[in-house]
Scaffold this motif. Structure first.
Motif, short mmCIF file in Angstrom:
data_model
loop_
_atom_site.label_atom_id
_atom_site.label_comp_id
_atom_site.label_asym_id
_atom_site.label_seq_id
_atom_site.Cartn_x
_atom_site.Cartn_y
_atom_site.Cartn_z
N LEU A 100 -25.80 -175.38 40.30
CA LEU A 100 -25.54 -174.64 39.08
C LEU A 100 -25.60 -173.14 39.41
O LEU A 100 -26.65 -172.65 39.80
N HIS A 101 -24.48 -172.46 39.27
CA HIS A 101 -24.41 -171.01 39.50
C HIS A 101 -24.31 -170.31 38.15
O HIS A 101 -23.53 -170.72 37.29
N GLY A 102 -25.10 -169.26 38.00
CA GLY A 102 -25.07 -168.47 36.78
C GLY A 102 -24.90 -167.00 37.11
O GLY A 102 -25.38 -166.53 38.14
N THR A 103 -24.20 -166.28 36.25
CA THR A 103 -24.01 -164.84 36.41
C THR A 103 -24.23 -164.17 35.06
O THR A 103 -23.61 -164.56 34.06
N ILE A 104 -25.11 -163.18 35.04
CA ILE A 104 -25.30 -162.38 33.84
C ILE A 104 -24.21 -161.32 33.85
O ILE A 104 -24.19 -160.45 34.72
N LEU A 105 -23.28 -161.43 32.92
CA LEU A 105 -22.12 -160.54 32.90
C LEU A 105 -22.44 -159.21 32.25
O LEU A 105 -21.94 -158.17 32.67
N SER A 106 -23.27 -159.24 31.20
CA SER A 106 -23.67 -157.99 30.55
C SER A 106 -25.00 -158.17 29.85
O SER A 106 -25.36 -159.27 29.45
N GLN A 107 -25.71 -157.06 29.73
CA GLN A 107 -26.95 -157.01 28.98
C GLN A 107 -26.99 -155.67 28.27
O GLN A 107 -26.97 -154.63 28.91
N THR A 108 -27.01 -155.72 26.95
CA THR A 108 -27.04 -154.49 26.16
C THR A 108 -28.25 -154.49 25.24
O THR A 108 -28.71 -155.55 24.80
N VAL A 109 -28.76 -153.32 24.98
CA VAL A 109 -29.85 -153.13 24.03
C VAL A 109 -29.35 -152.12 23.00
O VAL A 109 -28.93 -151.02 23.35
N ALA A 110 -29.38 -152.52 21.73
CA ALA A 110 -28.89 -151.65 20.66
C ALA A 110 -29.97 -151.52 19.59
O ALA A 110 -30.64 -152.50 19.26
N PRO A 111 -30.14 -150.31 19.03
CA PRO A 111 -31.12 -150.14 17.95
C PRO A 111 -30.65 -150.85 16.69
O PRO A 111 -29.46 -150.86 16.38
N LEU A 112 -31.61 -151.47 16.00
CA LEU A 112 -31.30 -152.16 14.74
C LEU A 112 -31.78 -151.37 13.53
O LEU A 112 -31.07 -151.25 12.54
N THR A 113 -33.00 -150.89 13.59
CA THR A 113 -33.55 -150.14 12.46
C THR A 113 -34.04 -148.78 12.94
O THR A 113 -34.41 -148.61 14.10
N TYR A 114 -34.03 -147.84 12.00
CA TYR A 114 -34.41 -146.46 12.33
C TYR A 114 -35.41 -145.98 11.31
O TYR A 114 -35.22 -146.12 10.10
N ASN A 115 -36.51 -145.42 11.79
CA ASN A 115 -37.55 -144.86 10.92
C ASN A 115 -37.28 -143.37 10.79
O ASN A 115 -37.46 -142.60 11.74
N SER A 116 -36.87 -142.93 9.61
CA SER A 116 -36.50 -141.52 9.43
C SER A 116 -37.71 -140.59 9.48
O SER A 116 -37.58 -139.42 9.84
N SER A 117 -38.91 -141.08 9.17
CA SER A 117 -40.09 -140.21 9.22
C SER A 117 -40.50 -139.89 10.66
O SER A 117 -40.96 -138.80 10.94
N THR A 118 -40.34 -140.86 11.57
CA THR A 118 -40.66 -140.60 12.98
C THR A 118 -39.43 -140.25 13.79
O THR A 118 -39.55 -139.87 14.95
N GLN A 119 -38.27 -140.44 13.21
CA GLN A 119 -36.98 -140.22 13.87
C GLN A 119 -36.86 -141.05 15.16
O GLN A 119 -36.37 -140.57 16.18
#
Length: 190
Positions: A100-119
């Motif tokens: 069984l061969h596996g390849t990780i083609l992409s890995q992304t991290v994206a922000p979901l929520t934003y705290n405006s008081s701490t920015q």
């Protein structure tokens, strides 16, 4: 005399009234047993009978992420070992019946929520795209999926004294989910 005449019990389609419920129950049981898809552990109908050993080399990666390929490989090895009767070995295993061969083609991290008081962003979403190919000893492709997509959310903290990087734990959770789905797909053929 209800249901009985001089010739004996009333008959419908060749079955007596007393045998009719039994025949219906037996027919329902047979349909359920044949149609439920039951199989014993590790008996995948679309894998060749001769597959007894499975090699799982370290997943390749096309990303800059650290340690994800190791987490994915380890989770897949553990899941195959737990759910099948295959002898699962890490590495290419030249004597293995399947690899069984596996390849990780992409890995992304994206922000979901934003705290405006701490920015700052307070939660993130990791997305992995993985390609997997299971080949037999003869080189024949037994299973392939070039587009597994998995996502995992995790929280972040702005408090530096209690800061704990949640990203690795999210990758571990995602790896276990991926491994469960992969093994089910290989065994069930879905």
């Amino acid at each position: 005399m209800d249901g009985v005449n001089a010739a004996g019990p009333r008959r419908y389609n060749g079955l007596s009234m007393t045998r009719r419920p039994f025949a219906a129950a037996l027919a329902a049981l047979l349909v359920a047993a044949v149609g439920c898809g039951y199989h014993s552990l590790g008996s995948a109908s679309h894998l060749p009978e001769g597959v007894h050993t499975l090699a799982v080399p370290q997943f390749a990666t096309r990303t800059e992420a650290y340690h994800t390929e190791t987490a994915m490989t380890d989770a897949v090895i553990r899941e195959f070992a737990a759910r099948t009767r295959f002898r699962v070995t890490p590495g290419d295993g030249g004597d293995a019946d399947a690899v069984l061969h596996g390849t990780i083609l992409s890995q992304t991290v994206a922000p979901l929520t934003y705290n405006s008081s701490t920015q700052q962003s307070t939660s993130f979403l990791i997305t992995l795209v993985v390609s997997v190919t299971l080949t037999g000893r003869d080189g024949k492709v037994l299973y392939e999926n070039k587009n597994y997509v998995y996502r995992q959310q995790y929280q972040s903290t702005a408090d530096l004294p209690t800061f704990f990087e949640e990203n690795p734990a999210a990758v571990q959770r995602m790896s276990r989910e991926f491994a469960r789905a992969l093994v089910a797909d290989v065994l069930e053929g879905f």
